[in-house]
Design an enzyme around this catalytic site. Structure first.
Site, PDB file in Angstrom:
ATOM      1  N   GLY A 119      28.048 -20.724 -38.627  1.00 25.08           N
ATOM      2  CA  GLY A 119      29.498 -20.689 -38.506  1.00 25.08           C
ATOM      3  C   GLY A 119      30.125 -20.327 -39.825  1.00 25.08           C
ATOM      4  O   GLY A 119      29.829 -20.949 -40.837  1.00 25.08           O
ATOM      5  N   ASN A 158      28.291 -29.956 -32.277  1.00 20.19           N
ATOM      6  CA  ASN A 158      27.755 -28.614 -32.043  1.00 20.19           C
ATOM      7  C   ASN A 158      27.483 -28.481 -30.555  1.00 20.19           C
ATOM      8  O   ASN A 158      26.658 -29.217 -30.013  1.00 20.19           O
ATOM      9  CB  ASN A 158      26.466 -28.405 -32.843  1.00 20.19           C
ATOM     10  CG  ASN A 158      25.732 -27.121 -32.480  1.00 20.19           C
ATOM     11  OD1 ASN A 158      24.513 -27.066 -32.546  1.00 20.19           O
ATOM     12  ND2 ASN A 158      26.448 -26.091 -32.108  1.00 20.19           N
ATOM     13  N   GLY A 159      28.163 -27.571 -29.910  1.00 18.21           N
ATOM     14  CA  GLY A 159      27.944 -27.381 -28.480  1.00 18.21           C
ATOM     15  C   GLY A 159      29.246 -27.189 -27.743  1.00 18.21           C
ATOM     16  O   GLY A 159      30.262 -26.793 -28.316  1.00 18.21           O
ATOM     17  N   SER A 164      18.638  -9.449 -38.419  1.00 17.75           N
ATOM     18  CA  SER A 164      18.063 -10.287 -37.373  1.00 17.75           C
ATOM     19  C   SER A 164      16.871  -9.656 -36.674  1.00 17.75           C
ATOM     20  O   SER A 164      16.040 -10.356 -36.097  1.00 17.75           O
ATOM     21  CB  SER A 164      19.138 -10.638 -36.343  1.00 17.75           C
ATOM     22  OG  SER A 164      19.716  -9.463 -35.811  1.00 17.75           O
TER      23      SER A 164
END
Length: 486
Positions: free
Chosen positions: A43, A120-121, A301
């Site tokens: 984040g 978180n979620g 990535s």
């Protein structure tokens, strides 16, 4: 015009947040700031820390990166965050105006004293619960689903903080990890399906809870273990105590943590993320090999999967695309002409490794397809004779409702097109994704068990393990995670 989201963005799914907590050290806030720095990838638009000395709770929250709020230029902020215990949060926002009132951790003075919470979620029935609380007189200060938990705890008549939290969490649904803090206790909790990660570590006499093991490594802490699905841990002067207050469910850990979200140097649920990504690349090569001269990752990535693909295929691995790491997500672009320069602000072709070659591009996913199109065009302009794209995840056909910033399904390319149509749109000679069974094999499973899948793979299969109460008629009614309500 100032943009808050770059049109050159990497077009990946984005993890919503990282959480961090430590108990039992005089430098709690400093440790937390360092831990959040290691978890910055989860984040990038807001960060906050709450610390307590057992009497006073000290809070600082702000928009921007961890270093912008808690770096060496903000020593006066760190000096104010005194205490033996602290929790912190860093978040990636959804669409809409980012607002300081929506930055975590949340803090409230409740009947039993100060209480802080970071999350978180995503809670999939938060709107329904919120509407009920408002009817009963609750006054909300944010648009976040997380605040629902605070109100439920405040209304509980249970005697202890832990019992109040358990009662509150029995009224919500979703995929989540929480870290909570009272004046003398640190609490960690994972949802019964274990969708989102949470680990326990130790440094000296202090205990740590955080999203990934890289948050332990940065301060030299030891990894103790993963918090189990449905487990609640209480850390206080007596040490660590473990409880399982919810009905057991089969584990459905988010498989995208291995594909993209987690940092490659983390250990997640007993797996090395880096090794998992290499294994996924190797399986992808076994499933969809093609005659070519070179394997090139889409950085950053796609790198581990490309290494695995190259090793399995026997083809050379080359950095045919170079990424500029100094391009921020917020910048000024004065004209449409500059806008159309496109992806070259972030990526540039390494012509010497591409010209005259048949290239296999490896990336972790395709979401909208915008960046893939620009990358392929750039590689062709650098002289590649063929461009084949291989994706280290199955096609992303469904939105996530468990804490990941996903476009509406109508904007997911794989939900609207066949693989062949996608290949034509992004301009490649061939396109292939790893199969869902191949992904499971790469993770050490024989195949996906359709009765009880080992992971949450809903973004690929539409198999949502947790009910979507706030999702009706194909339209999400969920609360924004860091956005002003529209």
């Amino acid at each position: 015009m100032t943009l808050t989201t770059s049109p050159y963005d990497d077009d990946h799914l984005h993890e919503e947040c990282a959480i961090y907590g430590i108990f039992g050290t005089s430098d709690a806030a400093a440790h937390t700031a360092l831990g959040l720095h290691a978890l910055q990838h989860r984040g990038q638009e807001a960060a906050g820390i709450v610390a307590t000395d057992g009497t006073t709770f000290n809070v600082h929250r702000g928009l921007g990166h961890v270093g912008e709020n808690f770096g060496e230029d903000n020593q006066e902020v760190m000096d104010q965050l005194v205490g033996h215990s602290a929790i912190g949060h860093t978040r990636y926002s959804t669409t809409g105006e980012t607002a300081l009132r929506n930055v975590q951790p949340l803090f409230a003075d409740l009947e039993f004293g100060g209480f802080a919470l970071c999350h978180n979620g995503n809670l999939t029935n938060a709107l329904q619960v919120r509407e009920g609380l408002v009817r009963q007189g609750s006054i909300f200060q944010s648009t976040m689903d997380t605040e629902v938990i605070i109100h439920l705890i405040a209304r509980s008549r249970r005697a202890s903080v832990v019992d109040r939290l358990v009662e509150a969490m029995n009224q919500v649904e979703g995929g989540y990890s929480l870290i909570c803090m009272s004046k003398d206790t640190l609490i960690g909790l994972r949802d019964p399906f274990g969708v989102r990660p949470l680990v326990l570590g130790k440094i000296g006499d202090a205990y740590i809870l955080c999203s990934e093991t890289c948050g332990l490594d940065i301060i030299g802490a030891d990894f103790v273990r993963d918090i189990n699905p449905g487990e609640l841990v209480v850390i206080d002067a007596k040490g660590v105590r473990s409880f399982f207050p919810f009905r057991p469910r089969p584990s459905r850990f988010c498989i995208f943590e291995y594909i993209y979200f987690a940092r490659p140097d983390s250990m997640v649920e007993g797996h090395s993320v880096y090794a998992a990504r290499k294994g996924i690349g190797a399986e992808l090569a076994n499933e969809s090999g093609v005659d070519a001269d070179v394997v090139v990752p889409v950085p950053d990535s796609g790198v581990p999967a490309a290494i695995g693909y190259a090793e399995a295929s026997g083809l050379p691995f080359e950095l045919g695309i170079i990424r500029n790491h100094y391009v921020g997500r917020t910048f000024i672009q004065p004209t449409d002409k500059v806008r159309h320069l496109g992806v070259k602000l972030k990526h540039n072709a390494n012509r010497g490794q591409l010209e005259g070659k048949r290239v296999i591009l490896v990336d972790d996913s395709i979401v909208r397809g915008t960046t893939s199109t620009k990358i392929v065009e750039m590689v062709r302009q650098a002289g590649a004779t063929e461009v084949h794209m291989r994706i280290a995840s199955p096609p992303t056909t469904h939105s996530c409702f468990y804490g990941v910033d996903t476009p509406e399904r109508s904007k997911l390319l794989a939900a609207q097109m066949s693989v062949e149509e996608m290949a034509e749109k992004i301009g490649v000679d061939s396109l292939a994704f790893i199969s869902i069974d191949g992904l499971y094999r790469a993770m050490g499973e024989a195949a996906r068990n359709n009765d009880v899948p080992q992971f949450c793979d809903a973004c690929f299969t539409g198999d949502y393990p947790i009910s979507l109460t706030d999702y009706t008629g194909g339209r999400t009614r969920q609360l924004s995670l860091l956005a002003e309500a529209s």
